[in-house]
Enzyme design. Structure first.
Site, PDB file in Angstrom:
ATOM      1  N   ILE A  68       0.902  -1.161   0.000  1.00  0.00           N
ATOM      2  CA  ILE A  68       0.000   0.000   0.000  1.00  0.00           C
ATOM      3  C   ILE A  68       0.934   1.201   0.000  1.00  0.00           C
ATOM      4  O   ILE A  68       1.870   1.260   0.799  1.00  0.00           O
ATOM      5  CB  ILE A  68      -0.954  -0.027   1.216  1.00  0.00           C
ATOM      6  CG1 ILE A  68      -1.871   1.194   1.273  1.00  0.00           C
ATOM      7  CG2 ILE A  68      -0.231  -0.182   2.524  1.00  0.00           C
ATOM      8  CD1 ILE A  68      -2.943   1.095   2.399  1.00  0.00           C
ATOM      9  N   SER A  69       0.732   2.154  -0.899  1.00  0.00           N
ATOM     10  CA  SER A  69       1.691   3.245  -1.076  1.00  0.00           C
ATOM     11  C   SER A  69       1.682   4.212   0.114  1.00  0.00           C
ATOM     12  O   SER A  69       0.714   4.273   0.873  1.00  0.00           O
ATOM     13  CB  SER A  69       1.372   4.024  -2.358  1.00  0.00           C
ATOM     14  OG  SER A  69       1.307   3.144  -3.453  1.00  0.00           O
ATOM     15  N   GLN A  70       2.766   4.982   0.221  1.00  0.00           N
ATOM     16  CA  GLN A  70       2.892   6.027   1.245  1.00  0.00           C
ATOM     17  C   GLN A  70       1.703   6.999   1.109  1.00  0.00           C
ATOM     18  O   GLN A  70       1.360   7.410  -0.009  1.00  0.00           O
ATOM     19  CB  GLN A  70       4.213   6.758   0.980  1.00  0.00           C
ATOM     20  CG  GLN A  70       4.554   7.860   1.927  1.00  0.00           C
ATOM     21  CD  GLN A  70       5.738   8.686   1.388  1.00  0.00           C
ATOM     22  OE1 GLN A  70       6.128   8.569   0.231  1.00  0.00           O
ATOM     23  NE2 GLN A  70       6.286   9.512   2.247  1.00  0.00           N
TER      24      GLN A  70
END
Ligand code: SAM
Length: 224
Positions: A68-70
């Site tokens: 899950i991206s920043q």
């Protein structure tokens, strides 16, 4: 206060801090975008093990070698595509479903495509639990776009591409926006492409690091 309520308050507090310290402070100021980040419970999109870190300033594992991206990168990509409430959006790389959930607050319909079936199924379960009804999940090779629902006002690619996949440009409406990381397998530059009739205007935004976009118009899958 019982334990459930206490936990809810502490996640809510962490979410407010995330929006202020990681997102607004770095220059994402669109109030509709910030509201979406305050509304969507990011901890619901990661496994229990990672929930205490859900509002921290980094990507997290979601299984199958994916992330899950920043939060800031999700916010930046969302703000850059400048959504209107009537827009129809395509996301490539559903992953946990978090980016699609954020988009769902800002536009009419989101189609999202994921190549890893269990991730797509898990995201669909979370949307149901959170009563998000305008996100439609598909399993397949997103480098080919999703022709049955095209054209789109905006397309977001959340995995790193070796070049801009042609089908994605073709599936954009006039004035449509395509945002994606382009580069090698390890580092990329976030690019935005805007369709002006037959032409495209493009701009590079910032250096980023994403997992690779695998598929016919992406990277070749390496044999295990
Ligand atoms: N947007 C996601 C989120 O909010 O959690 C993060 C996505 S993760 C950084 C990248 C995702 O792209 C992975 O789940 C990966 O399986 C998926 N992916 C890679 N190549 C793909 C392709 N050709 N089609 C669809 N999904 C792809």
């Amino acid at each position: 206060m019982d334990q459930d309520t206490e936990e809810r308050f502490s996640f809510q507090h962490a979410r407010t801090r995330m929006v202020e310290d990681q997102i607004r402070r770095r220059g994402v100021t669109d109030s509709a975008v910030l509201d979406a980040f305050l509304r969507i419970p990011r901890h619901c999109f990661v496994s229990e093990q990672y929930q205490p870190e859900a509002y921290q300033d980094h990507p997290l594992p979601i299984g199958y070698g994916q992330t899950i991206s920043q939060p800031y990168i999700v916010a930046l990509m969302t703000e850059q595509v400048n959504l209107q409430s009537s827009d129809h959006v395509l996301e490539i790389g559903t992953g946990s479903g978090y980016q699609a959930a954020i988009l769902s607050c800002l536009c009419e319909r989101v189609d999202t495509i994921e190549r890893v079936t269990p991730l797509a199924n898990q995201a669909e379960r979370i949307f149901k639990e959170l009563k998000i009804t305008n996100v439609h999940v598909h399993v397949g090779d997103g480098t080919l776009g999703y022709p049955p629902a095209a054209p789109y006002d905006a397309i977001l690619v959340t995995a790193g591409a070796p070049q801009v996949p042609l089908p994605l440009k073709e599936q954009l409406k006039n004035k449509g926006r395509l945002i994606l990381p382009v580069g090698d397998r390890w580092t990329q530059v976030l690019q935005i492409w805007v369709r002006e009739k037959g032409d495209f205007i493009n701009e590079s935004i910032i250096p980023v690091v994403f997992v690779p976009l695998l598929g016919k118009c992406g990277w070749e899958e390496k044999p295990q």
